[in-house]
Design an enzyme around this catalytic site. Structure first.
Site, PDB file in Angstrom:
ATOM      1  N   LEU A   1       0.832  -1.212   0.000  1.00  0.00           N
ATOM      2  CA  LEU A   1       0.000   0.000   0.000  1.00  0.00           C
ATOM      3  C   LEU A   1       0.860   1.252   0.000  1.00  0.00           C
ATOM      4  O   LEU A   1       0.452   2.302  -0.465  1.00  0.00           O
ATOM      5  CB  LEU A   1      -0.919   0.008   1.214  1.00  0.00           C
ATOM      6  CG  LEU A   1      -2.028  -1.041   1.215  1.00  0.00           C
ATOM      7  CD1 LEU A   1      -2.700  -1.093   2.571  1.00  0.00           C
ATOM      8  CD2 LEU A   1      -3.051  -0.731   0.129  1.00  0.00           C
TER       9      LEU A   1
ATOM     10  N   GLY B   1       6.293   4.140   4.751  1.00  0.00           N
ATOM     11  CA  GLY B   1       6.580   5.368   5.471  1.00  0.00           C
ATOM     12  C   GLY B   1       7.849   5.218   6.264  1.00  0.00           C
ATOM     13  O   GLY B   1       8.694   4.382   5.947  1.00  0.00           O
ATOM     14  N   GLY B   2       7.960   6.023   7.296  1.00  0.00           N
ATOM     15  CA  GLY B   2       9.203   6.080   8.050  1.00  0.00           C
ATOM     16  C   GLY B   2       9.489   4.829   8.848  1.00  0.00           C
ATOM     17  O   GLY B   2      10.634   4.549   9.183  1.00  0.00           O
ATOM     18  N   PHE B   3       8.478   4.058   9.156  1.00  0.00           N
ATOM     19  CA  PHE B   3       8.718   2.911  10.028  1.00  0.00           C
ATOM     20  C   PHE B   3       8.737   1.590   9.287  1.00  0.00           C
ATOM     21  O   PHE B   3       9.127   0.583   9.839  1.00  0.00           O
ATOM     22  CB  PHE B   3       7.655   2.864  11.122  1.00  0.00           C
ATOM     23  CG  PHE B   3       7.639   4.097  11.959  1.00  0.00           C
ATOM     24  CD1 PHE B   3       8.653   4.333  12.876  1.00  0.00           C
ATOM     25  CD2 PHE B   3       6.640   5.043  11.821  1.00  0.00           C
ATOM     26  CE1 PHE B   3       8.661   5.490  13.647  1.00  0.00           C
ATOM     27  CE2 PHE B   3       6.638   6.189  12.586  1.00  0.00           C
ATOM     28  CZ  PHE B   3       7.650   6.425  13.502  1.00  0.00           C
TER      29      PHE B   3
ATOM     30  N   VAL C   1       3.728  -0.992   4.339  1.00  0.00           N
ATOM     31  CA  VAL C   1       2.365  -1.363   4.686  1.00  0.00           C
ATOM     32  C   VAL C   1       1.777  -2.200   3.552  1.00  0.00           C
ATOM     33  O   VAL C   1       1.891  -1.830   2.386  1.00  0.00           O
ATOM     34  CB  VAL C   1       1.488  -0.114   4.923  1.00  0.00           C
ATOM     35  CG1 VAL C   1       0.083  -0.515   5.329  1.00  0.00           C
ATOM     36  CG2 VAL C   1       2.105   0.769   5.982  1.00  0.00           C
TER      37      VAL C   1
ATOM     38  N   ASP D   1       2.044  11.977  15.906  1.00  0.00           N
ATOM     39  CA  ASP D   1       2.415  12.004  14.479  1.00  0.00           C
ATOM     40  C   ASP D   1       1.211  12.351  13.614  1.00  0.00           C
ATOM     41  O   ASP D   1       0.905  11.664  12.649  1.00  0.00           O
ATOM     42  CB  ASP D   1       3.029  10.663  14.073  1.00  0.00           C
ATOM     43  CG  ASP D   1       3.867  10.777  12.803  1.00  0.00           C
ATOM     44  OD1 ASP D   1       4.127  11.924  12.364  1.00  0.00           O
ATOM     45  OD2 ASP D   1       4.252   9.726  12.256  1.00  0.00           O
TER      46      ASP D   1
HETATM   47  N1  LIG Z   1      -5.079   1.063   7.521  1.00  0.00           N
HETATM   48  C1  LIG Z   1      -4.710   1.366   6.279  1.00  0.00           C
HETATM   49  N2  LIG Z   1      -5.565   1.155   5.273  1.00  0.00           N
HETATM   50  C2  LIG Z   1      -5.217   1.458   4.000  1.00  0.00           C
HETATM   51  N3  LIG Z   1      -4.039   1.977   3.651  1.00  0.00           N
HETATM   52  C3  LIG Z   1      -3.134   2.239   4.617  1.00  0.00           C
HETATM   53  C4  LIG Z   1      -3.412   1.930   5.975  1.00  0.00           C
HETATM   54  N4  LIG Z   1      -2.353   2.301   6.713  1.00  0.00           N
HETATM   55  C5  LIG Z   1      -1.448   2.777   5.844  1.00  0.00           C
HETATM   56  N5  LIG Z   1      -1.901   2.771   4.589  1.00  0.00           N
HETATM   57  C6  LIG Z   1      -1.207   3.196   3.362  1.00  0.00           C
HETATM   58  O1  LIG Z   1       0.187   2.913   3.523  1.00  0.00           O
HETATM   59  C7  LIG Z   1       0.941   4.079   3.298  1.00  0.00           C
HETATM   60  C8  LIG Z   1       2.159   4.067   4.172  1.00  0.00           C
HETATM   61  O2  LIG Z   1       1.787   4.199   5.504  1.00  0.00           O
HETATM   62  P1  LIG Z   1       2.837   4.548   6.623  1.00  0.00           P
HETATM   63  O3  LIG Z   1       2.083   4.806   7.878  1.00  0.00           O
HETATM   64  O4  LIG Z   1       3.848   3.485   6.654  1.00  0.00           O
HETATM   65  O5  LIG Z   1       3.574   5.803   6.095  1.00  0.00           O
HETATM   66  P2  LIG Z   1       3.292   7.327   6.391  1.00  0.00           P
HETATM   67  O6  LIG Z   1       1.952   7.462   7.017  1.00  0.00           O
HETATM   68  O7  LIG Z   1       3.526   8.052   5.095  1.00  0.00           O
HETATM   69  O8  LIG Z   1       4.404   7.751   7.398  1.00  0.00           O
HETATM   70  P3  LIG Z   1       4.551   7.393   8.950  1.00  0.00           P
HETATM   71  O9  LIG Z   1       5.544   6.294   8.950  1.00  0.00           O
HETATM   72  O10 LIG Z   1       5.047   8.596   9.590  1.00  0.00           O
HETATM   73  O11 LIG Z   1       3.222   6.954   9.446  1.00  0.00           O
HETATM   74  C9  LIG Z   1      -0.009   5.207   3.599  1.00  0.00           C
HETATM   75  O12 LIG Z   1       0.344   6.347   2.893  1.00  0.00           O
HETATM   76  C10 LIG Z   1      -1.346   4.652   3.150  1.00  0.00           C
HETATM   77  O13 LIG Z   1      -1.526   4.929   1.776  1.00  0.00           O
END
Ligand SMILES: Nc1ncnc2c1ncn2[C@@H]1O[C@H](COP(=O)(O)OP(=O)(O)OP(=O)(O)O)[C@@H](O)[C@H]1O
Ligand SMILES: *[C@@H]1O[C@H](CO)[C@@H](O)[C@H](O)[C@H]1NC(C)=O
Ligand SMILES: *[C@@H]1O[C@H](CO)[C@@H](O)[C@H](O)[C@H]1NC(C)=O
Ligand SMILES: *[C@@H]1O[C@H](CO)[C@@H](O)[C@H](O)[C@H]1NC(C)=O
Ligand SMILES: *[C@@H]1O[C@H](CO)[C@@H](O)[C@H](O)[C@H]1NC(C)=O
Ligand SMILES: [Mg+2]
Length: 699
Positions: free
Chosen positions: A375, A378-380, A383, A497
């Site tokens: 999907l 991100g930083g961690f 997904v 965050d």
């Molecule tokens: N519960 C979810 N349902 C659908 N898509 C999701 C979900 N969680 C995350 N995503 C998708 O995965 C991507 C990456 O999420 P992630 O949280 O790893 O990165 P981020 O939000 O850009 O940064 P951070 O690490 O600071 O949270 C998101 O931009 C989103 O598109």
């Protein structure tokens, strides 16, 4: 005196009866005698030697000779340098009258040579006709238990023998170690040939045979009195008597054999363990030897290594190699499988059991974390989208790499507690899974992805954007979620965050807060000196950089930035190159600048202008955004107040442009804000989300 008629009759009867009886007696005795003569001297047949109470049907045995319970006559027992003999118990008459010539005779027998440990046998065996059964003076080994050094070659021996020799002895002019010979009074054969037979089926072609082959073979010995021709024929058991004999010679046996001679076998072992066996035997004097009943022949003794079929020698190693390979492969696969799905589990986690997912389930749910299910990242970590195997529930699985054990306990306690939160504006955390070096967090799947996708669309693309009404609803939703975390939940939860990419949009276009608490996992340090602040650049409240302490008010700051972001459609820190030179690349400063100049509405997203958006609401949002993003924490409203402002219950306190000038721009030039100032100066910007060296950020 006259006899009464009855008496006279009985007398006549008596005479008649006695005549009949004596006649019957005479007949029976003569048959008995002729039968006895035939059995004892004319012919015999043994199809195996069983019966007769283990004595081999009366055979005279000596030395190593024994008869097995199955009926195999074993002349040797495998022990080295020994001899053994077996004789037909009574002598046979070879001449019609004591001074007559030796009559024709024929003998046939089935034998087998069984090497015990190797493929070789020493020394050999003979079929013999001799005036005596006493062979105690005979020697073993090359003398085959037949003769000895002094008696060899003497005419006084009166011995005729057929040798089946499995070793080569030069002193007897042996041709090889696999020959058949006709011996008369001597072990130096009168006539000798390598073992074999002339195959009638192949037009009489010669076929070699190996005596020591663990296979039964048949021998025919024939003497013709008219021509004095002696023939010896050898063949495998299944082959009928070949018409051409193997060895033949002419020798008048009348000059050799006594009238009454014994028939038998001798065998001796040399330096190799060997078994010489006889399975069947028959004799006919002046007639053909009776047929041995091959169906009644005993089974060979199972001694020494089993004769392995050639096929087995190839099949067995291949089969065992295959077996070992299969076992090995399955062990490797099992170990790999175990390692593939291995998890970390500690005792303290037991209470969180219901919130734990098995790695295997997550692995299968995401099709092995396949890229097509990615999907975003991100930083961690990355997904993935997944569908849980049993419930078919759609989930988002976040893989967070996590090396240190520190803080994991508290963190998991917290996420499990957060997992209990049910709020329509919060993405539910369904559970977790722990492995070596990584943590997997399972969230509800949000079908419309994260909000940033809608805000920052490429200009060329005619991608969907959100109208003001939707945006305002989302702002309100996020505010309500954050309010719940700060004030309504059983304890104060700081999100840490808040940003557009952590606001997810569900199927009904509701904004939902996700990803809370994660940064805490990274913040955990052993002492305050090394405690790191983790978050996203552009959303940091100024005091967070100095104190490193996340509070609800730092969340409010980030929320303020988020409101501006949604309203202006700009990233908190804008790429310098992209934007025209109309102010600072810092979003909040840019809005403040416009506010001071009284042109606040110019900051609104181009895509919202002129449409059905309510200018009062837009202005309200901008003002709340600026208020929340105030550099001084004590000026910022609480989320409860923010809710009231958004609902229009309480008017937003008017921010005087002068106040703004003082509090924002003015302060930036102040000493107290050097951190903030230098931060904005050293930003290296990429995608509007950046890090600088003064922060140890999560990305
Ligand atoms: N519960 C979810 N349902 C659908 N898509 C999701 C979900 N969680 C995350 N995503 C998708 O995965 C991507 C990456 O999420 P992630 O949280 O790893 O990165 P981020 O939000 O850009 O940064 P951070 O690490 O600071 O949270 C998101 O931009 C989103 O598109
Ligand atoms: C073979 O026979 C000899 C003599 O009868 C005996 O001493 C020996 O032990 C026997 N060997 C076996 C293996 O039976
Ligand atoms: C050889 O055999 C004969 C007859 O069997 C016997 O009398 C004699 O002693 C034997 N000689 C040796 C050296 O064994
Ligand atoms: C039989 O054996 C002899 C000697 O061992 C060899 O020369 C000959 O070729 C063999 N014949 C066949 C048909 O195998
Ligand atoms: C064989 O020898 C015997 C006695 O020596 C003699 O009577 C007989 O005729 C001989 N047989 C032949 C075929 O020569
Ligand atoms: Mg996120």
């Amino acid at each position: 005196m006259e006899h009464p008629p009855t008496l006279r009759f009985s007398l006549q009867l008596q005479i008649f009866l006695s005549f009949v009886l004596s006649l019957a007696f005479l007949t029976t005795t003569t048959t008995t005698i002729t039968q006895g003569q035939e059995e004892e001297e004319d012919q015999f047949v043994y199809s195996g030697f069983s019966g007769g109470g283990g004595t081999g049907l009366g055979l005279t045995l000596d030395g190593t000779a024994t008869v097995t319970p199955d009926g195999v006559l074993k002349l040797t027992n495998g022990t080295l340098h020994l001899k053994g003999h077996a004789f037909y118990p009574t002598p046979c008459r070879f001449r019609k009258s004591p001074n007559g010539a030796v009559q024709s005779f024929s003998v046939t027998f089935v034998f087998c040579m069984v090497p015990v440990y190797s493929d070789q046998c020493t020394d050999g065996m003979t079929f013999l006709i001799s005036p005596t059964k006493d062979f105690s003076g005979a020697q073993h080994s090359q003398y085959l238990g037949l003769l000895n050094k002094t008696t060899d070659g003497k005419p006084s021996n009166q011995i005729f023998a057929v040798e089946l020799d499995s070793s080569q002895n030069t002193e007897f002019d042996d041709i090889d170690d696999n020959h058949v010979g006709i011996d008369i009074n001597s072990l130096t054969s009168t006539q000798v040939r390598p073992a074999g037979f002339y195959d009638d089926k192949k037009g009489g072609a010669f076929n070699n045979l190996t005596l020591v082959s663990r296979k039964e073979m048949q021998v025919w010995v024939d003497y013709d009195a008219d021509t004095t021709k002696i023939t010896v024929t050898l063949a495998p058991l299944k082959v009928a008597k070949p018409s051409r004999p193997l060895v033949s010679t002419t020798y008048n046996l009348s000059t050799v054999l006594r009238d009454k001679s014994y028939l038998g076998f001798s065998a001796s072992t040399g330096p190799i363990n060997s078994l010489y066996c006889v399975l069947g035997w028959s004799l006919g004097i002046n007639r053909a030897a009776p047929d041995i009943d091959m169906t009644k022949l005993p089974k060979l003794p199972r001694i020494g290594p089993k004769p392995r079929p050639k096929a087995m020698e190839i099949v067995l190693p291949i089969a065992s190699a295959t077996f070992i390979f299969l076992v090995g492969t399955s062990i490797v696969l099992l170990v790999r499988r175990r390692r593939k799905y291995a998890e970390l589990h500690e005792d303290w986690e037991d209470e969180y059991g219901p919130h734990r997912f098995s790695y295997k389930d997550l692995f299968h749910a995401t099709q092995g974390f396949h890229n097509k299910n990615l999907l975003g990242h991100g930083g961690f970590g990355k997904v993935y989208k997944g569908v849980l195997p049993v419930s078919k529930l759609e989930v988002a699985v976040k893989r967070v790499s996590h090396e240190s054990k520190q803080g994991i306990k508290e963190f998991i306690a917290e996420i499990v507690s957060i997992g209990r939160i049910r709020h329509r504006n919060i993405v539910q955390l369904l559970g977790y899974c722990r492995r070596k070096g990584e943590l997997l967090l399972v969230y509800e799947y949000m079908s419309n992805g994260s909000l940033d996708r809608y805000l920052y669309v490429q200009e060329e693309e005619d991608a969907p954007t959100l109208d003001w009404g939707r945006r305002f609803e989302i702002i309100k939703g996020v505010a309500s979620g954050l309010f719940y975390l700060h004030e309504r939940w059983e304890k104060v939860v700081v999100h840490r965050d808040i940003k557009a990419s952590n606001v997810l949009v569900d199927g009904e276009m509701n904004g939902r807060l996700g990803d809370f608490g994660l940064s805490r996992l990274y913040e955990h340090g052993t002492d305050p000196q090394t405690t790191r602040v983790v978050g996203t650049m552009g959303y940091f409240a100024p005091e967070l950089a100095r104190t490193g302490k996340a509070t609800p008010l730092t969340d409010v700051y980030a929320f303020g930035i988020f409101i501006l972001e949604v309203t202006c459609g700009r990233r908190p820190i804008v790429d310098k190159g992209v934007e025209e030179d109309d102010g600072s690349e810092i979003l909040v400063d840019w809005v403040v600048e416009h506010c001071r100049k009284g042109s606040l509405m110019e900051t609104v997203d181009m895509r919202l202008r002129g449409s059905s958006s309510d200018p009062d609401e837009v202005c309200l949002a901008l003002k709340i955004g600026l208020l929340c993003a105030h550099p001084f924490g004590n000026v910022r409203p609480s989320m409860r107040q923010v809710m009231k402002y958004l609902d229009g219950e309480t008017p937003v306190p008017e921010l005087m442009p002068t106040t703004l000038s003082y509090s924002m721009m003015g302060v930036l030039q102040n000493d107290g804000f050097s951190d903030y100032a230098s931060l904005s100066a050293t930003v290296s910007s990429r995608n509007g989300i950046t890090s600088s060296s003064s922060f140890s950020a999560g990305r």
